[in-house]
Design a protein around this motif. Structure first.
Motif, PDB file in Angstrom:
ATOM      1  N   UNK A 138       0.865  -1.179   0.000  1.00  0.00           N
ATOM      2  CA  UNK A 138       0.000   0.000   0.000  1.00  0.00           C
ATOM      3  C   UNK A 138       0.898   1.224   0.000  1.00  0.00           C
ATOM      4  N   UNK A 139       0.694   2.099  -0.947  1.00  0.00           N
ATOM      5  CA  UNK A 139       1.437   3.359  -0.990  1.00  0.00           C
ATOM      6  C   UNK A 139       0.567   4.466  -0.421  1.00  0.00           C
ATOM      7  N   UNK A 140       1.053   5.124   0.605  1.00  0.00           N
ATOM      8  CA  UNK A 140       0.345   6.249   1.193  1.00  0.00           C
ATOM      9  C   UNK A 140       0.964   7.524   0.645  1.00  0.00           C
ATOM     10  N   UNK A 141       0.194   8.334  -0.087  1.00  0.00           N
ATOM     11  CA  UNK A 141       0.759   9.523  -0.744  1.00  0.00           C
ATOM     12  C   UNK A 141       1.544  10.436   0.187  1.00  0.00           C
ATOM     13  N   UNK A 142       1.051  10.688   1.388  1.00  0.00           N
ATOM     14  CA  UNK A 142       1.771  11.614   2.276  1.00  0.00           C
ATOM     15  C   UNK A 142       3.093  11.024   2.740  1.00  0.00           C
TER      16      UNK A 142
END
Length: 150
Positions: A138-142
């Motif tokens: 999962x890539x979290x933008x922040x």
């Protein structure tokens, strides 16, 4: 459980809690014929709620005592690390969970880093490698932005 019936259309009944938080309503489909209680795609595993306006251990004890009088088999309070939960199964087979809010998801990490690392309860740590192997990244933008700023 603090929900009030507010609408009915055919055999579907809508219940709403006094809370304005997401998940404050639930629709129940009443089926009088015998229903096959298999779990799988398209079925509900469980419904999790917290106490309406009283999300603490003492309120949970009150819920447990009230539900035990119905009678339903209600579990003891289970420590889920970030909250405590009790569980019971209704006659149609759906598992209900009533959870506390404390200690909360930020008890061991700041809110801006929630979701950055896989947090497991102590009883699952021995299975960490197996669990991590089947999880999709999962890539979290922040957080992606923070890493590029380093």
């Amino acid at each position: 459980m603090g929900f009030a019936g507010v609408a009915q259309e055919g055999n579907r009944i809508r219940f709403v809690s006094p809370s304005t938080a997401p998940g404050n309503r639930i629709d129940i489909l009443v089926q009088s014929q015998g229903v096959d209680r298999r779990t799988g795609a398209g079925t509900v595993h469980h419904i999790a709620t917290s106490h309406s306006g009283r999300p603490n251990d003492s309120a949970q004890i009150e819920w447990r005592e009230a539900l035990s009088k119905v009678p339903l088999h209600v579990t003891q309070a289970l420590d889920r690390t970030c909250f405590h939960s009790i569980y019971f199964r209704e006659s149609g087979g759906v598992l209900f969970e009533i959870a506390t809010d404390p200690p909360g998801f930020t008890f061991d990490e700041p809110v801006e880093h929630l979701g950055a690392a896989l947090k497991l309860p102590p009883w699952l740590e021995s299975r960490r490698a197996d669990i991590e192997q089947v999880l999709l990244p999962i890539e979290l933008p922040h957080l992606r932005k923070e890493r590029t700023d380093d």
